[in-house]
Write a protein that holds these residues in place. Structure first.
Motif, short mmCIF file in Angstrom:
data_model
loop_
_atom_site.label_atom_id
_atom_site.label_comp_id
_atom_site.label_asym_id
_atom_site.label_seq_id
_atom_site.Cartn_x
_atom_site.Cartn_y
_atom_site.Cartn_z
N GLN A 173 0.98 -0.94 0.15
CA GLN A 173 -0.02 0.10 -0.01
C GLN A 173 0.95 1.37 0.08
O GLN A 173 2.02 1.39 0.71
CB GLN A 173 -1.05 0.08 1.49
CG GLN A 173 -1.96 -0.86 1.47
CD GLN A 173 -2.79 -0.36 2.52
OE1 GLN A 173 -3.44 0.65 2.09
NE2 GLN A 173 -3.14 -1.23 3.58
N ARG A 217 -1.87 3.88 3.48
CA ARG A 217 -1.90 2.86 4.37
C ARG A 217 -1.57 3.68 5.87
O ARG A 217 -2.12 2.88 6.50
CB ARG A 217 -0.86 1.97 3.98
CG ARG A 217 0.58 2.52 4.39
CD ARG A 217 1.52 1.48 4.14
NE ARG A 217 2.89 1.78 4.59
CZ ARG A 217 4.05 2.00 3.83
NH1 ARG A 217 4.02 1.31 2.62
NH2 ARG A 217 5.28 2.15 4.37
N ASN A 273 -5.23 3.78 7.38
CA ASN A 273 -6.04 2.40 7.58
C ASN A 273 -5.30 1.14 8.07
O ASN A 273 -4.05 1.33 8.32
CB ASN A 273 -6.58 1.87 6.06
CG ASN A 273 -5.51 1.35 5.42
OD1 ASN A 273 -4.69 0.46 5.79
ND2 ASN A 273 -5.43 1.63 4.14
N PHE A 274 -5.95 0.33 8.69
CA PHE A 274 -5.34 -0.74 9.48
C PHE A 274 -5.14 -1.95 8.68
O PHE A 274 -5.11 -3.21 9.09
CB PHE A 274 -6.31 -1.15 10.80
CG PHE A 274 -6.03 -0.32 11.73
CD1 PHE A 274 -6.25 1.07 11.65
CD2 PHE A 274 -4.95 -0.42 12.89
CE1 PHE A 274 -6.20 2.13 12.82
CE2 PHE A 274 -4.84 0.51 13.80
CZ PHE A 274 -5.23 1.81 13.88
N ASN A 275 -5.49 -1.86 7.25
CA ASN A 275 -4.91 -3.08 6.28
C ASN A 275 -3.64 -3.26 6.24
O ASN A 275 -2.90 -2.65 6.54
CB ASN A 275 -5.45 -2.78 4.84
CG ASN A 275 -7.34 -2.36 5.16
OD1 ASN A 275 -7.85 -2.85 5.96
ND2 ASN A 275 -7.59 -1.60 4.21
N GLU A 276 -3.40 -4.82 5.79
CA GLU A 276 -1.90 -4.94 5.89
C GLU A 276 -1.24 -4.32 4.84
O GLU A 276 -1.85 -3.94 3.93
CB GLU A 276 -1.96 -6.48 5.30
CG GLU A 276 -1.78 -7.51 6.51
CD GLU A 276 -1.16 -8.98 6.05
OE1 GLU A 276 -2.14 -9.59 5.56
OE2 GLU A 276 -0.23 -9.04 6.35
N PHE A 324 0.98 -6.41 -0.12
CA PHE A 324 -0.44 -6.81 -0.75
C PHE A 324 -0.10 -8.51 -0.67
O PHE A 324 -1.12 -9.27 -0.87
CB PHE A 324 -0.46 -6.42 -1.93
CG PHE A 324 -1.13 -5.23 -1.89
CD1 PHE A 324 -0.68 -4.16 -2.75
CD2 PHE A 324 -2.36 -5.04 -1.34
CE1 PHE A 324 -1.04 -2.90 -2.54
CE2 PHE A 324 -2.88 -3.71 -1.27
CZ PHE A 324 -2.33 -2.45 -2.01
N GLU A 365 -2.80 -5.06 13.56
CA GLU A 365 -3.82 -5.72 12.66
C GLU A 365 -2.97 -5.20 11.19
O GLU A 365 -2.92 -6.31 10.40
CB GLU A 365 -5.19 -5.05 12.37
CG GLU A 365 -5.98 -5.37 11.26
CD GLU A 365 -6.68 -6.64 11.52
OE1 GLU A 365 -6.65 -7.33 12.70
OE2 GLU A 365 -7.31 -7.50 10.51
N PHE A 366 -2.33 -4.19 10.97
CA PHE A 366 -1.74 -3.98 9.64
C PHE A 366 -0.48 -4.78 9.29
O PHE A 366 0.18 -4.48 8.11
CB PHE A 366 -1.42 -2.24 9.31
CG PHE A 366 -0.67 -1.70 10.53
CD1 PHE A 366 -1.47 -1.06 11.52
CD2 PHE A 366 0.57 -1.74 10.39
CE1 PHE A 366 -0.72 -0.24 12.55
CE2 PHE A 366 1.53 -1.12 11.68
CZ PHE A 366 0.74 -0.34 12.59
N PRO A 388 -2.76 -9.59 10.59
CA PRO A 388 -4.22 -9.54 10.81
C PRO A 388 -4.83 -10.67 11.60
O PRO A 388 -4.30 -11.74 11.69
CB PRO A 388 -4.81 -10.05 9.22
CG PRO A 388 -3.90 -9.56 8.48
CD PRO A 388 -2.49 -9.78 9.22
N LYS A 392 -9.69 -3.58 19.98
CA LYS A 392 -10.22 -3.00 18.76
C LYS A 392 -10.64 -1.45 18.67
O LYS A 392 -11.63 -1.08 18.21
CB LYS A 392 -11.32 -3.95 17.86
CG LYS A 392 -10.91 -5.09 17.40
CD LYS A 392 -11.59 -5.81 16.29
CE LYS A 392 -11.46 -7.00 15.92
NZ LYS A 392 -9.89 -7.55 15.61
N ARG A 430 -2.45 6.12 12.49
CA ARG A 430 -3.58 5.52 11.86
C ARG A 430 -4.78 6.08 12.68
O ARG A 430 -5.98 6.07 12.29
CB ARG A 430 -3.56 4.04 11.79
CG ARG A 430 -2.74 3.40 10.69
CD ARG A 430 -2.31 2.23 10.81
NE ARG A 430 -1.65 1.58 9.67
CZ ARG A 430 -0.58 1.88 9.10
NH1 ARG A 430 0.20 2.94 10.02
NH2 ARG A 430 -0.01 1.42 8.13
#
Lengths: 453, 228
Positions: free
Chosen positions: A4, A9, A12-15, A18, A176-177, A180, A256, A291
């Motif tokens: 990302q 990124r 956000n808390f996404n990995e 990719f 989480e990032f 997960p 969370k 984040r």
């Protein structure tokens, strides 16, 4: 490896990475020389048969690769993400002598994710039941590895976890990032499918002592982790908005809080954040603060870049995302407002002197270099020690002077008969893979003991 | 925790609805369950036969005070209990505290029942009358414990309090519950909850307890409006 974009990124808390596509994975696998004398295996704390799993990826047998990994590593999806491969397998890779080493970690992640996402998780056959029962205290990487190994050898295993969710540092410490939680849960589900029993909300040392466990179980493994936060003990450290990294990350990751008010646990969303320390936990804390909406996040570290313990990859990710680094700097005290909230701190500049007991050059304050920095939130990520709750309730368990459990590093045996220990509670804060390596050794030793009882 | 019945395998929990969690508790009916309760955590109350002991409970603190009062009486102490609340309707466990002590005094801030005033008024009276008090235990809102201890320090009587900071894991791994006692930082969840009342930094505790008032209100408002 596609990632990302930093600016995206950091919100956000996404990995972040990719992950490989099958084409990228096979392309990388083709770089492996399939050395006759693989150095990479020696670099792996759990001795994964790396050339074999890489060849399976090259051949397109991704499920086969995942199964190969699982012969030696019960948490490949976790390790593929958080192992410091650059200090282990990839460091000694022959290809790395002239070029970039083969990206073993990324292929491990790819194979493990493929197996999980395709829903084809293979549950190997267990050995005949031995009739022996083992209690594993702590569901972090060490405990999960012991459980995974012993269940396959035919022993009965029950994991006792003090928190309400399993995974230990995998669930409360690593964000989480980077890892997960669904991945962690899938690994634990796999163990439960193998027959491991899990009891959460069980604080061994309170609800039951180790001696009481030994009346019901044939052996006990202690994988308690380094669960005692360290503070700097400077004036103002108890002001609101100053967290230990354990508290900050537990609120965000386990509870969370980054999804408040959908989830009930609150967390301070500082705009101007200071993070003390420069290990992986400090990087995780700093990147979490970004984040959560911080405009400015500063890592404040008393030594220099060379001494920073964090993985280079994590420092790199943090810098890309906009974390600032104030090196050779240490706080002396915090200031607060009438409501008891932190508003800033006084810092001193440092220079490096002679090495101290850790072998790193000692930071020496530069007289008269005091300066002030504003902050509305701070995270103290300078390390974690041994939580005394269980060790002090267990007679006969030898501890060293810093409160860690004394255990043989070759087999995990403690001074107490029937009790083994491994991971951070023995070594101090280290890594997931080292905890797993210790779990592997302890499991072998425990099983031997049970068979000869 | 208000009481235990080992033969029945039950514990009594007394709670006041203040925020979302307690509001959720109130929605439960007999036969419902919550996931888990963990305990006992922290250090057990130290109870011994000393002589004359005064147990002071304020507001919901009376619920915490009750089992301790009983224990001191059972240990052979002469127990004087003082309980107080803002108004008669908020007074709890009066009958139980009467049975758990030898001498019960009751106060209400608004005078709707018992002595019109604070528990500390009655305490001062007793301390002026008798000089044989060996220990005072005070449990209630932080300002009550603060002023109570200020007073008992004048009289030189040892005082134990029970603190209630915000907690997260309650096993000592996070430090959310840190309190300053005698100038040192202690984790209330493992070192407490009871401490020497003359050593506690109450002002710091009050501020730390208020750290999430905004978020707590947001949660409660959301729950009241949507039920979630």
């Amino acid at each position: 490896m596609p990632e990302q974009e930093p600016k995206v990124r950091a919100k956000n808390f996404n990995e972040v990475p990719f992950g490989y596509t099958p084409e990228l994975a096979q392309l990388e696998a083709s770089r492996c020389l399939q050395c006759k004398k693989p150095k990479c295996i020696e670099g792996c704390p759990v001795e994964i048969d790396i050339p074999v799993f890489v060849k399976l990826i090259l051949d397109g047998d991704f499920i086969g690769a995942a199964r190969k990994l699982k012969e030696r590593n019960s948490l490949p999806a976790v390790c593929g993400r958080v192992c410091p491969q650059e200090d282990q397998c990839e460091k000694v890779c022959i290809v790395g002598k002239k070029d970039e080493p083969v990206a073993i970690g990324r292929m491990e992640r790819f194979a493990a994710d493929w197996e999980r996402e395709k829903g084809e998780v293979f549950v190997p056959a267990k050995a005949t039941s031995t009739g022996k029962k083992v209690a594993v205290v702590g569901s972090g990487p060490a405990g999960l590895t012991v459980a995974g190994d012993l269940i396959l050898k035919g022993d009965e295993v029950t994991i006792f976890e003090a928190l309400h969710k399993t995974g230990g540092v995998l669930i409360y410490g690593i964000p989480e990032f980077r890892l997960p939680k669904a991945v962690v849960q899938a690994e634990v589900n796999y163990l439960e499918r193998l027959g491991v029993k899990v009891e959460v909300d069980c604080v061994i040392g309170r609800i039951e002592t180790v001696d009481e466990l030994l009346q019901e179980y044939d052996a006990v493994f202690l994988g308690l982790g380094a669960g005692l936060p360290q503070f700097m003990n400077i004036p103002g450290e108890n002001l609101c908005g100053i967290y230990s990294a354990n508290e900050y990350l537990t609120r965000s990751n386990l509870m969370k809080a980054y999804l408040f008010p959908e989830y009930d646990t609150p967390i301070a969303r500082g705009k101007n954040v200071a993070v003390f320390g420069a290990g992986n936990v400090a990087m995780d804390s700093a990147r979490t603060a970004l984040r959560l909406g911080a405009d400015t996040v500063r890592i404040i570290y008393r030594r220099s870049r060379e001494e920073m313990p964090a993985r280079i990859e994590e420092v790199h990710h943090a810098e890309e995302e906009g974390v600032q680094f104030y090196l050779l700097t240490a706080p002396t005290r915090f200031f607060g407002n009438d409501n008891g909230w932190v508003t800033g701190m006084e810092c001193l500049r440092m220079e490096l002197g002679e090495p101290d007991e850790s072998g790193r050059r000692r930071p020496v304050p530069i007289k008269g270099s005091e300066f002030k920095l504003e902050c509305d939130m701070a995270v103290v990520a300078i390390g974690a020690g041994a939580n005394p709750l269980l060790p002090t309730q267990t007679p006969g368990l030898e501890l060293n002077k810093r409160g860690y459990i004394v255990a043989d590093l070759e087999n995990g045996k403690t001074s107490k008969p029937g009790v083994w220990a491994g991971g951070d509670i023995v070594t101090g804060s280290a890594t997931v893979i080292l905890a797993m390596g210790a779990g592997r050794k302890a499991a072998n030793s425990i099983h031997d003991y049970l068979m000869n009882k | 925790m208000g009481g235990i019945d080992p033969s029945a395998g039950t514990i009594d929990l007394i709670f006041q609805v203040v925020g979302k969690s307690t509001a959720l508790l109130r929605t439960l009916n007999v036969g419902d369950n919550i996931t888990d309760i963990i305990g006992p955590l922290g250090k057990p109350t130290h109870v011994e036969k000393l002589g004359t002991v005064i147990c002071v409970g304020g507001g919901t603190g009376v619920a915490v005070m009750y089992p301790i009062t009983k224990a001191y009486k059972e240990a052979g102490n002469h127990v004087i209990a003082i309980i107080g609340s803002r108004t008669k309707d908020l007074l709890i466990l009066e009958e139980e505290m009467k049975a758990a002590s030898h001498d019960l005094r009751v106060t209400t801030d608004d005078g709707s029942y018992g002595h019109h005033g604070f528990v500390t008024d009655v305490l001062r009276q007793i301390l002026d009358e008798r000089k044989d008090v060996k220990l005072i235990v005070g449990i209630g809102p932080v300002p009550m414990m603060k002023f109570l201890c200020k007073m008992t320090k004048e009289y030189g009587v040892k005082t134990m309090v029970s603190l209630n900071p915000i907690m997260v894991d309650a096993t000592g791994m996070c430090g959310a519950c840190r309190v300053s006692v005698g100038g040192k930082t202690r984790f209330c969840c493992v070192d407490g909850p009871e401490f020497d009342g003359h050593e506690v930094d109450y002002d710091e505790l009050v501020k730390r307890q208020r750290a999430y008032l905004t978020e707590e209100k947001a949660s409660m408002d959301r729950f009241t409006a949507t039920g979630r």
